[in-house]
Design a protein around this motif. Structure first.
Motif, PDB file in Angstrom:
ATOM      1  N   ARG A 210       0.835  -1.193   0.000  1.00 38.97           N
ATOM      2  CA  ARG A 210       0.000   0.000   0.000  1.00 38.97           C
ATOM      3  C   ARG A 210       0.873   1.248   0.000  1.00 38.97           C
ATOM      4  N   ARG A 211       0.265   2.353  -0.355  1.00 41.95           N
ATOM      5  CA  ARG A 211       1.012   3.604  -0.445  1.00 41.95           C
ATOM      6  C   ARG A 211       0.118   4.770  -0.033  1.00 41.95           C
ATOM      7  N   ARG A 212       0.775   5.905   0.208  1.00 39.34           N
ATOM      8  CA  ARG A 212       0.082   7.116   0.618  1.00 39.34           C
ATOM      9  C   ARG A 212       0.698   8.308  -0.129  1.00 39.34           C
ATOM     10  N   ARG A 213      -0.140   9.243  -0.498  1.00 41.46           N
ATOM     11  CA  ARG A 213       0.336  10.421  -1.214  1.00 41.46           C
ATOM     12  C   ARG A 213       1.165  11.308  -0.278  1.00 41.46           C
ATOM     13  N   VAL A 214       2.282  11.816  -0.779  1.00 45.17           N
ATOM     14  CA  VAL A 214       3.163  12.684   0.000  1.00 45.17           C
ATOM     15  C   VAL A 214       2.550  14.077   0.089  1.00 45.17           C
ATOM     16  N   THR A 215       2.530  14.610   1.289  1.00 44.29           N
ATOM     17  CA  THR A 215       2.065  15.982   1.503  1.00 44.29           C
ATOM     18  C   THR A 215       3.232  16.816   2.018  1.00 44.29           C
ATOM     19  N   ARG A 216       3.322  18.028   1.538  1.00 41.02           N
ATOM     20  CA  ARG A 216       4.370  18.933   1.982  1.00 41.02           C
ATOM     21  C   ARG A 216       3.892  20.374   1.819  1.00 41.02           C
ATOM     22  N   PRO A 217       4.436  21.272   2.604  1.00 39.56           N
ATOM     23  CA  PRO A 217       4.015  22.671   2.470  1.00 39.56           C
ATOM     24  C   PRO A 217       4.373  23.215   1.098  1.00 39.56           C
ATOM     25  N   PRO A 218       3.583  24.116   0.556  1.00 41.76           N
ATOM     26  CA  PRO A 218       3.875  24.680  -0.768  1.00 41.76           C
ATOM     27  C   PRO A 218       5.059  25.636  -0.695  1.00 41.76           C
ATOM     28  N   PRO A 219       5.670  25.954  -1.823  1.00 40.71           N
ATOM     29  CA  PRO A 219       6.737  26.960  -1.823  1.00 40.71           C
ATOM     30  C   PRO A 219       6.206  28.326  -1.405  1.00 40.71           C
ATOM     31  N   LEU A 220       7.068  29.081  -0.752  1.00 40.27           N
ATOM     32  CA  LEU A 220       6.745  30.438  -0.316  1.00 40.27           C
ATOM     33  C   LEU A 220       7.654  31.404  -1.061  1.00 40.27           C
ATOM     34  N   VAL A 221       7.057  32.339  -1.786  1.00 35.34           N
ATOM     35  CA  VAL A 221       7.797  33.319  -2.577  1.00 35.34           C
ATOM     36  C   VAL A 221       7.454  34.706  -2.047  1.00 35.34           C
ATOM     37  N   ALA A 222       8.478  35.484  -1.720  1.00 36.35           N
ATOM     38  CA  ALA A 222       8.296  36.832  -1.189  1.00 36.35           C
ATOM     39  C   ALA A 222       8.882  37.834  -2.169  1.00 36.35           C
ATOM     40  N   LEU A 223       8.072  38.814  -2.551  1.00 38.71           N
ATOM     41  CA  LEU A 223       8.502  39.927  -3.394  1.00 38.71           C
ATOM     42  C   LEU A 223       8.388  41.188  -2.553  1.00 38.71           C
ATOM     43  N   CYS A 224       9.531  41.722  -2.120  1.00 37.89           N
ATOM     44  CA  CYS A 224       9.558  42.818  -1.148  1.00 37.89           C
ATOM     45  C   CYS A 224      10.043  44.097  -1.804  1.00 37.89           C
ATOM     46  N   ASP A 225       9.294  45.160  -1.612  1.00 32.16           N
ATOM     47  CA  ASP A 225       9.621  46.487  -2.129  1.00 32.16           C
ATOM     48  C   ASP A 225      10.637  47.149  -1.192  1.00 32.16           C
ATOM     49  N   ILE A 226      11.750  47.652  -1.746  1.00 33.35           N
ATOM     50  CA  ILE A 226      12.796  48.288  -0.943  1.00 33.35           C
ATOM     51  C   ILE A 226      12.987  49.740  -1.372  1.00 33.35           C
ATOM     52  N   SER A 227      11.955  50.359  -1.907  1.00 34.86           N
ATOM     53  CA  SER A 227      12.055  51.759  -2.320  1.00 34.86           C
ATOM     54  C   SER A 227      12.127  52.656  -1.090  1.00 34.86           C
ATOM     55  N   GLY A 228      12.260  53.960  -1.327  1.00 34.25           N
ATOM     56  CA  GLY A 228      12.392  54.895  -0.226  1.00 34.25           C
ATOM     57  C   GLY A 228      11.213  54.883   0.720  1.00 34.25           C
ATOM     58  N   SER A 229      10.007  54.739   0.203  1.00 37.12           N
ATOM     59  CA  SER A 229       8.825  54.735   1.059  1.00 37.12           C
ATOM     60  C   SER A 229       8.646  53.435   1.827  1.00 37.12           C
ATOM     61  N   MET A 230       9.376  52.379   1.430  1.00 36.65           N
ATOM     62  CA  MET A 230       9.238  51.077   2.073  1.00 36.65           C
ATOM     63  C   MET A 230      10.484  50.664   2.848  1.00 36.65           C
ATOM     64  N   SER A 231      11.517  51.490   2.880  1.00 37.36           N
ATOM     65  CA  SER A 231      12.797  51.059   3.434  1.00 37.36           C
ATOM     66  C   SER A 231      12.695  50.713   4.918  1.00 37.36           C
ATOM     67  N   ARG A 232      11.966  51.491   5.691  1.00 38.70           N
ATOM     68  CA  ARG A 232      11.894  51.239   7.139  1.00 38.70           C
ATOM     69  C   ARG A 232      11.173  49.944   7.447  1.00 38.70           C
ATOM     70  N   TYR A 233      10.236  49.530   6.609  1.00 39.51           N
ATOM     71  CA  TYR A 233       9.540  48.266   6.815  1.00 39.51           C
ATOM     72  C   TYR A 233      10.327  47.099   6.231  1.00 39.51           C
ATOM     73  N   ALA A 234      11.011  47.333   5.117  1.00 40.49           N
ATOM     74  CA  ALA A 234      11.808  46.270   4.515  1.00 40.49           C
ATOM     75  C   ALA A 234      12.917  45.817   5.446  1.00 40.49           C
ATOM     76  N   GLN A 235      13.463  46.719   6.265  1.00 39.67           N
ATOM     77  CA  GLN A 235      14.530  46.353   7.194  1.00 39.67           C
ATOM     78  C   GLN A 235      14.053  45.318   8.197  1.00 39.67           C
ATOM     79  N   VAL A 236      12.849  45.480   8.724  1.00 34.61           N
ATOM     80  CA  VAL A 236      12.312  44.520   9.686  1.00 34.61           C
ATOM     81  C   VAL A 236      11.866  43.247   8.977  1.00 34.61           C
ATOM     82  N   LEU A 237      11.255  43.379   7.821  1.00 35.98           N
ATOM     83  CA  LEU A 237      10.759  42.201   7.108  1.00 35.98           C
ATOM     84  C   LEU A 237      11.896  41.333   6.600  1.00 35.98           C
TER      85      LEU A 237
END
Length: 399
Positions: A210-237
């Motif tokens: 017998r067999r069972r289907r493999v389960t695993r978490p999906p890939p996680l892709v992050a696209l982070c904005d590092i412009s001037g208006s986002m720099s202070r948040y990008a540092q923490v993220l």
């Protein structure tokens, strides 16, 4: 090497112990076992030869490659003058530091580690009636950590930020894949496995595999904005992305301002300070302009087929303030949404209670995302982790 040659026996052992304490304060895990191994290693080399002593101590006191730069700086400073910790200002002017325009990673932590330890202040006498105060971490400390430049964080500040981020355990909802694994209690019969097992019995099928289907978490892709208006948040993220990258597999991180940069390999470095130093070398557009549409279009053409397989989850971290307006932004966002299973837009502007999507970029992107969430403090990150870890709803396809 006067500190080594003129201090044999007990003095040498005391210097080794002091050197080990310095490495621990600088973030290098060194214990009594490494100290004993260092003493034994020094008995096998020529103490008068600086290169041999350096190689012997590094071989037995450092276990990870990312700690080599910190060890090299500590060795250069400590064994030149073991008492130099009493004058931390003079340590920064030594030859190993002044020749470089920019200090190497870990230099600030090492300077603070070599500074003399101040005795703790005695706790003040509490008055008769004072309400209890939670001193675990004040609001001002959290705000200071969130707004601080990642290259200027000290050892204590990095430890405090990591202790908060380490609590955010991200366990993505596991999804079934196309692969199977043998399982005696599996729900389906493994025909190939059954026939393969029958070959050991002369071709007779005595039992069903017998067999069972493999389960695993999906890939996680992050696209982070590092412009001037986002720099202070990008540092923490970036701290959050670094912790997630080192905690699980199939995590891909991209930074974009006026161009798109893949920083996945750099964030895999275990030492956060070294990882951010590597990121700063390959990201030339930090705190610059923003071209969200061009960056998403480039990602769709060059990276979507590589990293968006098996039901990937995409975190789009930006305030939506595009330099080029809404040119091509709606089309790029719509294509990104079709390529992944879940597209979550994290916008720090949602911290305002009266937020209205008035920007052209925000109006162009908003109809093509699955979720629109705030990301501006640790509480919003905890809410994000709870959402990603829970069961996910099936997206309804447009008619």
């Amino acid at each position: 090497m006067a500190g080594l040659v003129s201090a044999p026996g007990a003095a040498l052992a005391a210097n080794i112990l002091a050197f080990g304490r310095l490495l621990r304060r600088a973030g290098v895990p060194v214990g009594s076992t490494e100290g004993l191994a260092a003493m034994e290693a020094l008995s096998l080399v020529d103490i008068g030869d600086r290169r041999q002593v350096h190689a012997a101590l590094r071989a037995v006191m450092v276990r990870r490659r990312e700690h080599f730069p910190v060890f090299d700086q500590a060795f250069l400073l400590f064994w030149r003058d073991p008492e130099a910790g009493r004058n931390a200002a003079a340590m920064a002017l030594m030859d190993g530091m002044k020749e470089q325009a920019k200090p190497p990673p870990g230099s600030r932590r090492l300077a603070e580690a070599m500074a003399p330890q101040r005795p703790p202040r005695p706790p003040p006498q509490p008055p008769e009636e004072r309400p209890p105060v939670d001193v675990a971490m004040t609001v001002s400390e959290r705000e200071r950590l969130q707004t601080m430049d990642f290259e200027a964080m000290s050892a204590a500040e990095i430890a405090a930020a990591k202790s908060e981020i380490r609590k955010l355990v991200l366990s993505l909802d596991a999804r079934p894949t196309r692969r199977f694994r043998p399982d005696p209690l599996g729900p389906s019969v493994d025909l190939r496995g059954t026939i393969r097992a029958s070959l050991h019995q002369g071709g007779e099928i005595l039992s069903l595999e017998r067999r069972r289907r493999v389960t695993r978490p999906p890939p996680l892709v992050a696209l982070c904005d590092i412009s001037g208006s986002m720099s202070r948040y990008a540092q923490v993220l970036l701290h959050f992305l670094h912790a997630v990258t080192n905690d699980r597999d199939r995590v891909h991180s991209f930074l974009f301002g006026t161009r798109l940069t893949n920083v996945t390999r750099q964030l895999r470095h275990r030492d956060a300070e070294v990882a951010f130093e590597l990121v700063s070398h390959i990201v030339p557009d930090w705190s610059g302009g923003t071209r969200i549409g061009e960056s998403l279009e480039l990602f769709n053409k060059q990276w979507s087929r590589r990293v968006l397989g098996q039901g990937a989850v995409v975190l789009l971290i930006t305030d939506g303030l595009d330099r080029e307006g809404a040119k091509g932004l709606a089309e790029a966002t719509a294509r990104l949404r079709r390529s992944c299973r879940r597209l979550m837009w994290l916008n720090p502007l949602l911290r305002y209670a009266g937020f209205q999507p008035r920007s052209q970029g925000i109006r162009a992107m908003l109809p093509h995302v699955d979720e629109f969430r705030p990301v501006h403090n640790l509480e919003s990150l905890r809410a994000l982790v709870a959402t990603l870890s829970g069961p996910q709803q099936v997206r309804r396809m447009a008619a």
